[in-house]
Design a protein around this motif. Structure first.
Motif, PDB file in Angstrom:
ATOM      1  N   GLY A  59      41.504  36.990  46.318  1.00 36.88           N
ATOM      2  CA  GLY A  59      40.458  36.402  45.500  1.00 36.88           C
ATOM      3  C   GLY A  59      40.499  34.900  45.361  1.00 36.88           C
ATOM      4  O   GLY A  59      41.188  34.194  46.095  1.00 36.88           O
ATOM      5  N   TYR A  69      45.872  39.641  36.948  1.00 38.19           N
ATOM      6  CA  TYR A  69      45.504  41.058  36.916  1.00 38.19           C
ATOM      7  C   TYR A  69      45.924  41.693  38.230  1.00 38.19           C
ATOM      8  O   TYR A  69      46.061  41.020  39.255  1.00 38.19           O
ATOM      9  CB  TYR A  69      43.989  41.213  36.735  1.00 38.19           C
ATOM     10  CG  TYR A  69      43.483  40.607  35.453  1.00 38.19           C
ATOM     11  CD1 TYR A  69      43.394  41.382  34.295  1.00 38.19           C
ATOM     12  CD2 TYR A  69      43.118  39.274  35.386  1.00 38.19           C
ATOM     13  CE1 TYR A  69      42.945  40.827  33.105  1.00 38.19           C
ATOM     14  CE2 TYR A  69      42.675  38.711  34.203  1.00 38.19           C
ATOM     15  CZ  TYR A  69      42.589  39.494  33.067  1.00 38.19           C
ATOM     16  OH  TYR A  69      42.159  38.941  31.890  1.00 38.19           O
ATOM     17  N   TRP A  70      46.085  43.024  38.205  1.00 35.99           N
ATOM     18  CA  TRP A  70      46.417  43.768  39.421  1.00 35.99           C
ATOM     19  C   TRP A  70      45.187  44.518  39.879  1.00 35.99           C
ATOM     20  O   TRP A  70      44.636  45.334  39.151  1.00 35.99           O
ATOM     21  CB  TRP A  70      47.563  44.730  39.188  1.00 35.99           C
ATOM     22  CG  TRP A  70      48.009  45.394  40.446  1.00 35.99           C
ATOM     23  CD1 TRP A  70      47.824  46.709  40.797  1.00 35.99           C
ATOM     24  CD2 TRP A  70      48.699  44.788  41.540  1.00 35.99           C
ATOM     25  NE1 TRP A  70      48.361  46.950  42.024  1.00 35.99           N
ATOM     26  CE2 TRP A  70      48.902  45.786  42.517  1.00 35.99           C
ATOM     27  CE3 TRP A  70      49.153  43.500  41.794  1.00 35.99           C
ATOM     28  CZ2 TRP A  70      49.553  45.524  43.724  1.00 35.99           C
ATOM     29  CZ3 TRP A  70      49.801  43.238  42.988  1.00 35.99           C
ATOM     30  CH2 TRP A  70      49.991  44.245  43.934  1.00 35.99           C
ATOM     31  N   ASP A  71      44.760  44.227  41.095  1.00 34.03           N
ATOM     32  CA  ASP A  71      43.650  44.928  41.736  1.00 34.03           C
ATOM     33  C   ASP A  71      44.278  46.055  42.551  1.00 34.03           C
ATOM     34  O   ASP A  71      44.826  45.819  43.635  1.00 34.03           O
ATOM     35  CB  ASP A  71      42.878  43.960  42.630  1.00 34.03           C
ATOM     36  CG  ASP A  71      41.718  44.611  43.363  1.00 34.03           C
ATOM     37  OD1 ASP A  71      41.702  45.848  43.536  1.00 34.03           O
ATOM     38  OD2 ASP A  71      40.819  43.858  43.796  1.00 34.03           O
ATOM     39  N   THR A  73      42.957  48.493  44.153  1.00 31.52           N
ATOM     40  CA  THR A  73      42.270  48.775  45.418  1.00 31.52           C
ATOM     41  C   THR A  73      42.774  47.850  46.516  1.00 31.52           C
ATOM     42  O   THR A  73      43.069  48.283  47.620  1.00 31.52           O
ATOM     43  CB  THR A  73      40.740  48.617  45.250  1.00 31.52           C
ATOM     44  OG1 THR A  73      40.313  49.518  44.222  1.00 31.52           O
ATOM     45  CG2 THR A  73      40.012  48.935  46.537  1.00 31.52           C
ATOM     46  N   ALA A  74      42.875  46.558  46.202  1.00 28.12           N
ATOM     47  CA  ALA A  74      43.345  45.568  47.184  1.00 28.12           C
ATOM     48  C   ALA A  74      44.865  45.529  47.263  1.00 28.12           C
ATOM     49  O   ALA A  74      45.426  44.990  48.214  1.00 28.12           O
ATOM     50  CB  ALA A  74      42.808  44.186  46.824  1.00 28.12           C
ATOM     51  N   THR A  78      45.225  39.079  41.162  1.00 30.52           N
ATOM     52  CA  THR A  78      43.967  38.344  41.166  1.00 30.52           C
ATOM     53  C   THR A  78      43.708  37.774  39.775  1.00 30.52           C
ATOM     54  O   THR A  78      44.310  38.226  38.804  1.00 30.52           O
ATOM     55  CB  THR A  78      42.800  39.270  41.587  1.00 30.52           C
ATOM     56  OG1 THR A  78      41.581  38.534  41.570  1.00 30.52           O
ATOM     57  CG2 THR A  78      42.675  40.468  40.680  1.00 30.52           C
ATOM     58  N   THR A  82      37.642  42.187  35.692  1.00 34.16           N
ATOM     59  CA  THR A  82      36.808  43.384  35.758  1.00 34.16           C
ATOM     60  C   THR A  82      37.411  44.478  36.642  1.00 34.16           C
ATOM     61  O   THR A  82      37.658  44.268  37.824  1.00 34.16           O
ATOM     62  CB  THR A  82      35.400  43.028  36.275  1.00 34.16           C
ATOM     63  OG1 THR A  82      34.854  42.022  35.424  1.00 34.16           O
ATOM     64  CG2 THR A  82      34.494  44.243  36.280  1.00 34.16           C
ATOM     65  N   ASN A  84      40.357  45.671  36.673  1.00 36.93           N
ATOM     66  CA  ASN A  84      41.755  45.474  37.048  1.00 36.93           C
ATOM     67  C   ASN A  84      42.677  45.544  35.837  1.00 36.93           C
ATOM     68  O   ASN A  84      42.233  45.471  34.699  1.00 36.93           O
ATOM     69  CB  ASN A  84      41.905  44.127  37.766  1.00 36.93           C
ATOM     70  CG  ASN A  84      41.107  44.101  39.048  1.00 36.93           C
ATOM     71  OD1 ASN A  84      41.064  45.071  39.789  1.00 36.93           O
ATOM     72  ND2 ASN A  84      40.437  42.987  39.315  1.00 36.93           N
ATOM     73  N   THR A  85      43.978  45.680  36.079  1.00 37.82           N
ATOM     74  CA  THR A  85      44.983  45.820  35.037  1.00 37.82           C
ATOM     75  C   THR A  85      45.673  44.490  34.781  1.00 37.82           C
ATOM     76  O   THR A  85      46.186  43.872  35.714  1.00 37.82           O
ATOM     77  CB  THR A  85      46.044  46.862  35.469  1.00 37.82           C
ATOM     78  OG1 THR A  85      45.389  48.105  35.733  1.00 37.82           O
ATOM     79  CG2 THR A  85      47.101  47.050  34.392  1.00 37.82           C
TER      80      THR A  85
END
Length: 109
Positions: A59, A69-71, A73-74, A78, A82, A84-85
């Motif tokens: 990102g 945050y942790w995405d 899916t990717a 990041t 939105t 993400n954790t």
């Protein structure tokens, strides 16, 4: 202190479905952790929930100390909130499309 158990930066856990890979971030319930060992489902493991770790990144650019945050899916850290954790904050500025970034992990409550 009479009821003190441990510092808590590293916690033991039972490996969930899908297993755990040493060094590859994992989310169990609200805990974001970095497993110490590669283990199969049901096996004992331990993982860091605090500290500064180099994580895969994705990102846009983000400033030092901006929320990280942790995405899932990717499979990357990041600055995008939105979907993400929240895992902590960037210990160093994150360049746009950087492959990796240092993140200070902060346990979720």
């Amino acid at each position: 202190m009479k009821n003190y158990k441990q510092q808590g930066a590293i916690l033991d856990f039972v490996t969930p479905a899908g297993g755990a890979v040493a060094g590859k971030p994992l989310i169990i319930e609200k805990a974001f952790l970095i497993p110490a060992s590669t283990t199969e489902e049901g096996e004992a493991n331990s993982g860091a929930v605090e500290g500064v770790y180099e994580l895969p990144a994705a990102g846009a650019a983000a400033a030092q100390f901006a929320t990280a945050y942790w995405d899932a899916t990717a499979g990357a850290a990041t600055g995008a909130a939105t979907g993400n954790t929240k895992i902590g904050y960037f210990a160093a500025a994150k360049a746009a499309n950087a492959a990796a970034v240092d993140v200070k992990l902060i346990p979720a409550a």
